[in-house]
Write an enzyme that holds these catalytic residues in place. Structure first.
Site, PDB file in Angstrom:
ATOM      1  CG  HIS A  61      -1.606  -1.130   1.599  1.00 54.93           C
ATOM      2  ND1 HIS A  61      -2.654  -1.574   0.848  1.00 54.93           N
ATOM      3  CD2 HIS A  61      -1.460  -2.016   2.612  1.00 54.93           C
ATOM      4  CE1 HIS A  61      -3.125  -2.675   1.391  1.00 54.93           C
ATOM      5  NE2 HIS A  61      -2.422  -2.973   2.463  1.00 54.93           N
ATOM      6  CG  HIS A  88       2.418   5.401   6.581  1.00 56.57           C
ATOM      7  ND1 HIS A  88       2.010   5.225   7.879  1.00 56.57           N
ATOM      8  CD2 HIS A  88       1.454   6.165   5.992  1.00 56.57           C
ATOM      9  CE1 HIS A  88       0.859   5.838   8.067  1.00 56.57           C
ATOM     10  NE2 HIS A  88       0.503   6.424   6.940  1.00 56.57           N
ATOM     11  CG  HIS A  90      -0.447   9.031   2.600  1.00 57.93           C
ATOM     12  ND1 HIS A  90      -1.303   7.965   2.455  1.00 57.93           N
ATOM     13  CD2 HIS A  90      -0.178   9.108   3.919  1.00 57.93           C
ATOM     14  CE1 HIS A  90      -1.551   7.435   3.641  1.00 57.93           C
ATOM     15  NE2 HIS A  90      -0.879   8.101   4.560  1.00 57.93           N
ATOM     16  CD  GLU A 100      -3.885   9.940   3.330  1.00 64.71           C
ATOM     17  OE1 GLU A 100      -3.761   9.793   4.555  1.00 64.71           O
ATOM     18  OE2 GLU A 100      -4.503   9.142   2.592  1.00 64.71           O
ATOM     19  CG  HIS A 113       0.300  10.200   7.846  1.00 62.09           C
ATOM     20  ND1 HIS A 113      -0.708   9.631   7.108  1.00 62.09           N
ATOM     21  CD2 HIS A 113       0.155  11.549   7.743  1.00 62.09           C
ATOM     22  CE1 HIS A 113      -1.444  10.606   6.575  1.00 62.09           C
ATOM     23  NE2 HIS A 113      -0.937  11.773   6.932  1.00 62.09           N
ATOM     24  CB  THR A 196      -6.588   8.127   5.615  1.00 55.78           C
ATOM     25  OG1 THR A 196      -5.276   7.601   5.415  1.00 55.78           O
ATOM     26  CG2 THR A 196      -6.513   9.384   6.439  1.00 55.78           C
TER      27      THR A 196
HETATM   28 ZN   LIG Z   1      -1.107   7.619   6.532  1.00 60.40          ZN
END
Ligand SMILES: [Zn+2]
Ligand SMILES: *[C@@H]1O[C@H](CO)[C@@H](O)[C@H](O)[C@H]1NC(C)=O
Ligand SMILES: *[C@@H]1O[C@H](CO)[C@@H](O)[C@H](O)[C@H]1NC(C)=O
Ligand SMILES: *[C@@H]1O[C@H](CO)[C@@H](O)[C@H](O)[C@H]1NC(C)=O
Ligand SMILES: *[C@@H]1O[C@H](CO)[C@@H](O)[C@H](O)[C@H]1NC(C)=O
Length: 275
Positions: A61, A88, A90, A100, A113, A196
């Site tokens: 992911h 991690h 995004h 995000e 994050h 999320t």
């Molecule tokens: Zn995250």
């Protein structure tokens, strides 16, 4: 904390999911509606300067760095100390929009994050049963002309984990290396929201820092070289913004007048005279 929206990932999820509830993340932050609060003092970062070896993985992911025990945060109106578990990212596609959260409708190319849980809990799943069990620090990235040397060990390591379930060790890094300088960490937004990713549990106290970390276009693009299961490029790993509903977003109270934008200063002067 992750990806495109929940319904897209698991369309037939059972009714227990919170993905359609009223305290979802991410959100768009409308800066003229945020409320400054003096209680939002600077956070304390414990062992954030400590150098460690971290396991970095492509988990199918995102890219996740698992953190050894001992790094914690407190203060900043948090009710207790929280322990860091992992961080991690995004991102978009080759440095395009990828954060995000958005600020006044604007996306950043990437958002990191750092996921923490209250120190009395032993796992993320345990913390998720508490409406403030998880504290996530969100850091935005901005494109710069030159490479950010502090990120090179991590960017280089991405080449070793192109496929899901690949893992590697990144040596001699510290959390501080991934953050803006400490004096730039005083200004932040705070609101109560959710993970999320499914099941979108509404247990997250969000802290989003206003100051960004610079990365070159090339460094940002390195994330787009990773692959999802099945081989598609791992790009656009963010969930769409969700309605704020009845929530208030707060801003740290330590901001000083000189950091206000000229437009804001002028409008407050005008307001003084029009009263
Ligand atoms: Zn995250
Ligand atoms: C999820 O994504 C789909 C397609 O991108 C969109 O039509 C739908 O409105 C989204 N749902 C939520 C809850 O964001
Ligand atoms: C990294 O992986 C090794 C081997 O699986 C493990 O012993 C170590 O505890 C891991 N470190 C972290 C920080 O998760
Ligand atoms: C500060 O903490 C108190 C007690 O948990 C809480 O009621 C209040 O909403 C918090 N304020 C902000 C701005 O987060
Ligand atoms: C990376 O993972 C893929 C499967 O996702 C596997 O075939 C490959 O051997 C792994 N490579 C390494 C270096 O572990």
């Amino acid at each position: 904390i992750l990806f495109s929206n929940c319904t897209e990932i698991e369309p037939n999820r059972d009714l227990k999911t919170e993905c359609n509830s009223r305290l979802q993340s991410p959100v768009n932050i409308v800066t003229r509606k945020v409320l400054p609060d003096q209680r939002l003092a600077p956070l304390h970062f414990l062992r954030y300067r400590h150098a460690f070896h971290g396991n970095l993985s492509n988990n199918g992911h995102t890219v996740q760095l698992d953190l050894p025990p001992g790094m914690k945060i407190k203060g900043g109106n948090l009710s207790t100390t929280y322990t860091a578990l992992q961080l991690h990212f995004h991102w978009g596609k080759d440095g395009g929009p990828g954060s995000e959260h958005t600020i006044d409708g604007e996306s950043y190319p990437m958002e990191m994050h750092i996921v923490h849980i209250k120190e009395q809990y032993v796992s993320l799943s345990q913390a998720l049963s508490d409406p403030e069990g998880v504290a996530v620090l969100g850091i935005f990235f901005q494109e710069s002309n030159s490479a950010n040397k502090k990120f090179e060990p991590l960017i280089k390591a991405l080449k070793r984990i192109p496929r899901p379930s690949n893992k590697t060790t990144v040596r001699g890094i510290s959390l501080q290396m991934f953050l803006p300088p400490p004096t730039d960490m005083r200004d932040y937004f705070r609101y109560l929201g959710s993970l999320t990713t499914p099941d979108c549990a509404q247990s997250v106290l969000w802290t989003l820092f206003e100051n960004t970390v610079p990365l070159s276009r090339q460094q940002l693009s390195a994330f787009s070289q990773l692959r999802f299961p099945g081989g598609r490029p791992m790009v656009n790993t963010f969930r769409a913004v969700q309605p704020l509903n009845a929530r208030q977003v707060y801003r740290s109270g330590s901001r000083i007048a000189s950091s206000l934008s000229p437009a804001l200063v002028i409008s407050s002067v005008l307001m003084l005279y029009s009263v």
